[in-house]
Design a protein around this motif. Structure first.
Motif, short mmCIF file in Angstrom:
data_model
loop_
_atom_site.label_atom_id
_atom_site.label_comp_id
_atom_site.label_asym_id
_atom_site.label_seq_id
_atom_site.Cartn_x
_atom_site.Cartn_y
_atom_site.Cartn_z
N ASN A 88 0.73 -1.31 -0.07
CA ASN A 88 0.13 0.03 0.01
C ASN A 88 0.98 1.25 0.01
O ASN A 88 2.04 1.18 0.24
CB ASN A 88 -1.13 0.06 1.31
CG ASN A 88 -0.41 -0.01 2.63
OD1 ASN A 88 0.71 0.64 2.67
ND2 ASN A 88 -0.85 -0.79 3.33
N TRP A 89 0.31 2.41 -0.17
CA TRP A 89 1.00 3.62 -0.33
C TRP A 89 1.45 4.22 0.94
O TRP A 89 2.53 4.54 1.21
CB TRP A 89 0.11 4.86 -1.05
CG TRP A 89 -0.07 4.28 -2.56
CD1 TRP A 89 -1.16 3.80 -3.00
CD2 TRP A 89 0.75 4.50 -3.87
NE1 TRP A 89 -1.04 3.53 -4.47
CE2 TRP A 89 0.11 4.18 -4.82
CE3 TRP A 89 1.79 5.19 -3.71
CZ2 TRP A 89 0.54 4.24 -6.10
CZ3 TRP A 89 2.40 5.42 -5.11
CH2 TRP A 89 1.83 4.70 -6.25
N GLU A 90 0.91 3.89 2.13
CA GLU A 90 1.18 4.19 3.38
C GLU A 90 2.45 3.78 3.82
O GLU A 90 3.31 4.42 4.43
CB GLU A 90 0.05 3.93 4.27
CG GLU A 90 0.37 4.42 5.62
CD GLU A 90 -0.47 3.96 6.68
OE1 GLU A 90 -0.30 4.20 7.96
OE2 GLU A 90 -1.59 3.28 6.57
N GLN B 5 5.51 5.07 1.71
CA GLN B 5 5.90 6.28 2.13
C GLN B 5 6.91 6.17 3.48
O GLN B 5 7.51 7.21 3.84
CB GLN B 5 4.72 7.22 2.62
CG GLN B 5 4.05 7.70 1.20
CD GLN B 5 2.54 8.00 1.67
OE1 GLN B 5 2.32 8.36 2.77
NE2 GLN B 5 1.65 7.98 0.80
N LEU C 44 1.76 1.44 -7.98
CA LEU C 44 2.68 1.24 -6.64
C LEU C 44 3.88 0.33 -6.87
O LEU C 44 4.84 0.81 -6.11
CB LEU C 44 1.75 0.57 -5.54
CG LEU C 44 2.38 0.32 -4.18
CD1 LEU C 44 2.97 1.54 -3.59
CD2 LEU C 44 1.36 -0.75 -3.42
N ARG D 203 6.26 2.69 -8.61
CA ARG D 203 6.85 3.73 -7.68
C ARG D 203 7.81 3.30 -6.74
O ARG D 203 8.77 3.76 -6.23
CB ARG D 203 5.79 4.64 -7.13
CG ARG D 203 5.02 5.30 -8.28
CD ARG D 203 5.81 6.52 -8.91
NE ARG D 203 4.69 7.32 -9.86
CZ ARG D 203 5.33 8.26 -10.65
NH1 ARG D 203 6.66 8.35 -10.83
NH2 ARG D 203 4.60 9.25 -11.40
N ASP E 195 10.06 12.71 2.16
CA ASP E 195 9.74 12.05 1.01
C ASP E 195 10.81 12.35 -0.26
O ASP E 195 10.69 12.06 -1.45
CB ASP E 195 8.54 12.48 0.57
CG ASP E 195 8.37 13.85 0.38
OD1 ASP E 195 9.43 14.62 0.66
OD2 ASP E 195 7.33 14.47 -0.34
N VAL F 219 5.90 8.98 -4.11
CA VAL F 219 5.35 8.08 -3.25
C VAL F 219 3.98 8.29 -2.85
O VAL F 219 3.49 7.66 -1.91
CB VAL F 219 6.35 8.02 -2.08
CG1 VAL F 219 7.90 7.73 -2.07
CG2 VAL F 219 6.34 9.23 -1.26
N THR F 220 3.32 8.66 -3.72
CA THR F 220 1.59 8.80 -3.55
C THR F 220 1.09 8.53 -4.93
O THR F 220 1.89 8.38 -6.02
CB THR F 220 1.38 10.36 -3.13
OG1 THR F 220 1.71 11.24 -4.39
CG2 THR F 220 2.17 10.84 -1.93
N LYS F 221 -0.15 8.36 -4.97
CA LYS F 221 -0.97 7.93 -6.27
C LYS F 221 -0.81 8.98 -7.42
O LYS F 221 -1.03 8.74 -8.24
CB LYS F 221 -2.27 7.54 -5.87
CG LYS F 221 -3.09 6.83 -6.97
CD LYS F 221 -2.49 5.62 -7.21
CE LYS F 221 -3.75 4.77 -8.40
NZ LYS F 221 -3.06 3.75 -8.50
N GLU F 222 -0.53 10.16 -6.67
CA GLU F 222 -0.71 11.35 -7.78
C GLU F 222 0.77 11.32 -8.60
O GLU F 222 1.69 10.96 -7.90
CB GLU F 222 -0.69 12.77 -7.04
CG GLU F 222 -1.92 12.97 -6.26
CD GLU F 222 -1.94 14.67 -5.72
OE1 GLU F 222 -2.04 15.23 -6.36
OE2 GLU F 222 -1.65 14.36 -4.35
N ARG G 12 4.59 16.11 -7.42
CA ARG G 12 5.20 16.29 -6.13
C ARG G 12 5.95 17.64 -5.98
O ARG G 12 6.16 18.27 -7.18
CB ARG G 12 5.90 14.96 -5.81
CG ARG G 12 7.12 14.95 -6.52
CD ARG G 12 8.22 14.15 -5.99
NE ARG G 12 8.61 14.99 -4.67
CZ ARG G 12 9.22 14.63 -3.45
NH1 ARG G 12 9.54 13.14 -3.46
NH2 ARG G 12 9.59 15.38 -2.57
#
Length: 536
Positions: A352-354, A357, A397, A400, A475, A489-492, A495
């Motif tokens: 997962n993204w969390e 990060q 994910l 990245r 980050d 490190v996010t879905k976007e 940054r």
């Protein structure tokens, strides 16, 4: 001269003593205005700098990853003890609670880099040795996520062939858990490995070096268990007996794979027995090294009896000694042992993204605790439970995650990118592998320097650029003192990047003068990297 040295020593005692006060077994260290503290536990690094109310007890607890009895500050201070302690942030103070052991508080530095280097030179100096350099120069491949507990000869060979067939370079291949009949039996299980020697030789011919998963556990009620019990090479239950000589009941601990006895490495003969079994595996099956899992302090009961009295933390440290026999090694849990040529891996992260990060704060704090040769977790995540029931993974994910790992000291695959990714996303991951190869000479230079001087390979922004308001950045990181690395490190797909003072040249050829915050749109196949051209 003697008189001058005596006066200087007295000055240091007074200077350091003015910083804190001790009451009983508690030491209170005042936190200055704008002072930030980090350290102690790698797996808590995403919560750092430490905030009001935070507390952690290191006794019998390495936080499921690496831990060190060291706290360091952005204003040049450090706190050290040879033994585990509890620390709490309360009322602008760090409260250290221990069991009466000496606490060192040093204020001689001016910034985070000073604090770290002062502590490392004094308490865990680098040994001038490197782990096997293949761990840095090529990707690593672990069979865990693809095979889980079904480690077997056919699928391992197929996995290795797929690596090469899909255009990835061979490197270190790690055979994970459940290759033996039981824990403590050091031979490949015949029902899954019909020709283990031939398997390893084939992997060598394909260009791989081969590591094997091991742990300090022994399955109870087995032939090996009875042998080790008779020789008293195990930890013993101290709840009924008060001394090791009279103890006859081995401790049985509950870990993630059930119940097992535990090796007692305070006993030199027990360590020799274990090392002899590893040598048997190397000589018989032509293995190159070992992934040494478990060893967490919380798997060693506080009341356990051992050949020599030891805390749970010391038992964990002694497990670290086993890896020194093999340049090709990897650990997931460790107590102290900074500066040694031992490879650490961040604990298993979820898909997962969390958790993605967490990679940067965790690996940069690992460097601040003396663990320079650290590998991020497996690309896409290594916590197999988060893959269960997921027919389709988050492809963004995985990509990245690969870009986040690409310019860290090492990168490790487990889930097969060619199985879970589209053609375009697979190309993006392969581009990250190719990008890493361009930086490998620089990474190796940093690794060699680190083996001599202890400096981290990957560094927090605050470490390289003190007092520029960068202590909270989690980050982006510095690769040595030359490259700023800012993964998404996010879905976007965009940054913000914070450039410190100096002149910076981006991977796209654009020049910026810092300090400056820029916003970048980052395609899935790009890793933003900024080269420091001039620090002035």
């Amino acid at each position: 001269m003697k008189s001058i040295c005596s006066r200087l020593g007295l000055f240091l005692i007074l200077f350091l003593g003015a910083m804190y006060k001790t009451t009983g077994q508690e030491t209170a260290i005042s936190i200055e205005k704008n002072e930030k503290w980090l350290g102690g536990v790698v797996n808590e690094a995403h919560l750092m700098p430490l905030e009001e109310g935070y507390n952690f007890d290191l006794f019998g607890n390495t936080g499921t990853n690496q831990a060190v009895p060291l706290l360091i500050s952005t204003k040049g201070k450090f706190i050290w003890s040879e033994e585990p302690f509890r620390f709490t942030i309360k009322n602008n103070q760090i409260i250290i609670s221990n069991r009466g052991e000496a606490i060192t508080v040093d204020s001689l530095g001016k910034n985070l880099r000073d604090a770290y280097l002062n502590a490392s030179k004094r308490f865990f100096p680098s040994k001038g040795q490197l782990p096997d350099t293949l761990l840095f120069t090529r990707p690593q491949y672990n069979t865990w996520i693809e095979l889980i507990y079904n480690q077997n000869q056919k699928d391992i060979i197929d996995y290795a062939r797929s690596i090469i067939d899909n255009g990835f370079p061979p490197g270190v291949l790690m055979i994970d858990d459940n290759w033996a009949d039981y824990y403590g039996r050091f031979d490949f299980r015949a029902d899954r490995f019909s020709d283990a020697v031939g398997m390893v030789d084939t992997l060598h011919q394909m260009g791989f070096k081969v590591m094997l998963w091991i742990s300090p556990f022994i399955s109870p009620d087995t032939e090996v268990f009875r042998e080790l019990q008779a020789k008293k090479y195990l930890l013993y239950d101290g709840s009924s007996e008060k001394n090791w000589t009279d103890a006859d009941k081995p401790v049985i601990v509950n870990w993630w794979n059930g119940y097992s006895a535990v090796m007692d490495f305070t006993n030199p003969e027990a360590e020799k027995w274990f090392h002899d079994r590893l040598e048997h595996m190397v000589k018989t099956y032509h293995l190159d090294g070992f992934k040494l899992d478990a060893g967490d302090a919380d798997f060693y009961p506080i009341n356990a009896l051992s050949f020599k009295p030891a805390t749970p933390n010391e038992h964990s440290r002694l497990w670290g000694n086993i890896g020194k026999y093999y340049p090709l090694n990897e650990y997931r849990a460790m107590w102290k042992m900074g500066g040694e040529p031992l490879v650490q891996r961040l604990r298993d992260k979820k898909h997962n993204w969390e958790d993605l990060q967490k990679l940067i704060p965790h690996i940069t704090v690992a460097g601040l605790l003396g663990y320079q040769f650290t590998c991020p977790d497996m690309i896409g995540g290594g916590e197999f439970g988060s893959f269960i029931g997921k027919d389709n993974l988050d492809e963004d994910l995985v990509v990245r995650s690969a870009s986040c790992s690409a310019l860290m000291p090492m990168m490790q695959f487990s889930v097969a990118p060619w199985r879970v990714l589209s053609e375009d996303n697979l190309k993006a991951v392969k581009k990250m592998v190719a990008l890493r190869q361009k930086y490998v000479p620089y990474i190796m230079d940093l690794a060699r320097q680190s083996a001599e001087n202890g400096e981290p390979i990957v560094r927090t922004m605050e470490y390289e650029f003190p007092y520029q308001g960068m202590a909270e950045i989690k980050d982006q990181f510095m690769l040595g003192d030359k490259y700023l690395v800012a993964p998404v490190v996010t879905k976007e797909n965009k940054r913000k990047i914070q450039l410190p003072k100096g002149v910076w040249k981006s991977d796209e050829g654009e020049t910026f003068r810092g300090p400056k915050i820029i916003e970048e749109n980052v395609p899935i196949d790009r890793l933003p990297v900024f080269e420091l051209m001039n620090k002035g």
